[in-house]
Design a protein around this motif. Structure first.
Motif, PDB file in Angstrom:
ATOM      1  N   ALA A 289       6.224   6.081  -7.181  1.00 14.44           N
ATOM      2  CA  ALA A 289       4.860   6.595  -7.131  1.00 14.44           C
ATOM      3  C   ALA A 289       3.949   5.571  -7.614  1.00 14.44           C
ATOM      4  CB  ALA A 289       4.592   7.707  -7.905  1.00 14.44           C
ATOM      5  N   ALA A 290       4.298   4.804  -8.744  1.00 14.73           N
ATOM      6  CA  ALA A 290       3.584   3.919  -9.633  1.00 14.73           C
ATOM      7  C   ALA A 290       3.351   2.701  -8.624  1.00 14.73           C
ATOM      8  CB  ALA A 290       3.868   3.625 -10.731  1.00 14.73           C
ATOM      9  N   GLN A 293       0.999   2.517  -5.559  1.00 15.83           N
ATOM     10  CA  GLN A 293      -0.509   2.385  -5.993  1.00 15.83           C
ATOM     11  C   GLN A 293      -0.822   1.007  -6.057  1.00 15.83           C
ATOM     12  OE1 GLN A 293      -2.498   5.080  -5.826  1.00 15.83           O
ATOM     13  NE2 GLN A 293      -0.526   6.101  -5.055  1.00 15.83           N
ATOM     14  N   THR A 340       3.705  -6.782  -2.011  1.00 15.81           N
ATOM     15  CA  THR A 340       3.553  -5.388  -2.758  1.00 15.81           C
ATOM     16  C   THR A 340       4.912  -5.447  -3.347  1.00 15.81           C
ATOM     17  OG1 THR A 340       4.031  -4.207  -1.004  1.00 15.81           O
ATOM     18  CG2 THR A 340       1.679  -4.253  -1.485  1.00 15.81           C
TER      19      THR A 340
END
Length: 496
Positions: A289-290, A293, A340
């Motif tokens: 989840a982190a 982002q 990313t």
């Protein structure tokens, strides 16, 4: 390099070396106040041109404006910090032994010792810190503070920035009263390699890859007169997490881990390449989840992108590697890449068996989570798999401080900086900082950050029974520079 190019290269290198030698003859005797003022002027001129320099750095490196402004400020602080060190004079470590005919081991002569600048220094600029480890970065600041002229080998990843910073800083140094050629810039790899072997160069500093660093270190050692080579070659900076720490603050800890790995697209020498957690720990959802982002960030240059793409593919190709979060890599027609972060997980036994395929550094936004069984000797794991690092970090739970003192001391055997909590990215520019570590993190025990970095470019010299008029200023009885001194008085050994 062709045969026809060699004479031109030789003349260019010889001219640079000659000018550095001439500068050293004057610089090494300059009053500390003048040298300190020169460093402050260099810091000021960088600030005066901050907008121009940051814009150029952004265009050439892809790093964010906020990151670059912070790094430029750090560069100014480094220069000003070394100005204070020079003005104080304690770095000279002046020691005076008074002549003593009754010394317990036999008559003692008048002995006066100080630290002396080694001579012209060659500094290879880094790609990932275009200000703080480049033309006017920490190595340059430390060498100038020591009284050494500096020849900077510019990094090809930010050539326009390198030339502009060199122009501004060299001009500020001369305006402050330092000799011309106190700071010089060379651009080609051939020139940099030739200067490592040039007899005028007395020390070299390097921040970059292990492969290139080893080649240059070998050349420095193979000279007829070997010179110190201070190389920072890479580090995986493992972070060890206890069961208690995860139980108390898993979300905070894992979020901090993702942020530390992802900052500046993972292109930091202190990025945590490995996170060691207890087997059975639950972390996938928080990490994924982190990581989801984190926006994409440009890598420094196509060569860095090529290396990142190759290493990620190598790690993902190892049987048993589990992907926790798969990031992306987008490339444009010029070969530039935007990434990313990617996180993977492996059991400790797999990490052992895979060897370099997993253990070698991945320079970029990538990290490996390692699950260790209950009862694992973590000190042994570090010594076996991570023998030399810039940093090692240990996260403990409340009440666990009493037990692992031996572990903490063992970690100090394998890193230059041991963190009890927090994250290794973000290196404080302070007197007590140690930014170095055992091989393969660095080639030589030293630090490239903090005021102790000046010691790499100094050597001890003692004068015995010298007349006052022949002594350097810090050793004279009148101490015209006003530096701190340690005195061993006559007759003291009679009380031993």
């Amino acid at each position: 390099m062709t045969a026809t190019a060699a004479p031109e290269l030789d003349r260019t290198v010889d001219d640079v070396a000659r000018r550095a030698t001439e500068a050293f003859a004057g610089l090494s005797h300059v009053d500390p106040g003048v040298r300190a003022d020169a460093l402050r002027r260099a810091a000021a001129v960088l600030g005066d041109h901050a907008d121009e320099l940051v814009a150029t750095a952004q265009a050439e490196t892809g790093l964010a404006e906020a990151r670059l402004r912070g790094e430029l400020k750090r560069t100014q602080v480094q220069l000003r910090l070394f100005a204070r060190v020079v003005a104080d004079g304690a770095y000279l470590d002046v020691r005076l032994d008074e002549a003593d005919p009754d010394f317990v081991l036999g008559p003692r002569p008048d002995l006066r010792r100080t630290l002396w600048p080694v001579g012209p220094v060659l500094n290879f600029a880094a790609s990932n810190f275009p200000f703080a480890f480049s033309v006017a970065g920490g190595d340059t600041a430390a060498a100038l503070a020591a009284g050494c002229p500096v020849i900077v080998k510019a990094h090809p990843g930010h050539p326009r920035l390198s030339e502009r910073v060199a122009e501004l800083v060299a001009g500020a140094l001369v305006e402050a009263g330092l000799p011309s050629a106190t700071l010089q810039l060379v651009r080609s790899q051939d020139a940099g390699t030739a200067l490592v072997e040039h007899p005028a160069v007395r020390a070299a500093a390097f921040t970059g890859s292990q492969r290139v660093g080893q080649l240059l270190a070998a050349r420095a050692a193979a000279r007829p007169d070997p010179i110190p080579f201070f190389g920072e070659l890479g580090s995986v900076n493992p972070v060890l997490v206890s069961q208690g720490a995860l139980r108390e603050r898993a979300d905070e800890l894992l979020g901090g881990y993702v942020a530390s790995v992802s900052g500046s697209a993972g292109q930091l020498c202190t990025k945590p390449g490995f996170l060691l957690v207890p087997q059975g720990a639950e972390y996938d959802d928080v990490v994924a989840a982190a990581a989801a982002q984190v926006p994409e960030h440009r890598l420094l240059n196509p060569s860095i992108t090529d290396g990142y793409e190759r290493r990620v593919a190598q790690v993902l190709g190892v049987d048993g590697v589990r992907v926790v979060h798969r990031g992306g890599l987008r490339r444009d027609d010029d070969g530039q890449g935007w990434a990313t972060p990617t996180f993977v997980a492996v059991p400790l036994d797999l990490l052992r068996d895979a060897g370099p395929a997993l253990l070698d550094e991945v320079f970029g936004p990538f990290s490996v989570i390692v699950e260790y069984p209950d009862g694992t000797d973590l000190a042994g794991v570090v010594g076996e798999l991570f023998p030399g690092n810039l940093t090692l970090t240990l996260h403990l739970g409340a009440g666990e401080n009493a037990g692992p003192a031996e572990l903490v001391h063992a970690l100090a055997e394998h890193a230059g900086r041991v963190l009890l909590g927090g994250w290794p990215t973000g290196v404080a520019v302070t007197p007590a900082m140690q930014h170095g570590g055992p091989w393969p993190a660095t080639t030589t025990d030293g630090t490239s950050v903090g005021t102790a970095a000046i010691g790499r470019f100094l050597r001890g010299v003692a004068f015995q029974d010298a007349p006052q008029e022949l002594l350097p200023p810090p050793l004279r009885d009148d101490n015209p520079w006003g530096v701190p001194r340690t005195v061993a008085p006559r007759g003291e050994s009679l009380e031993w």
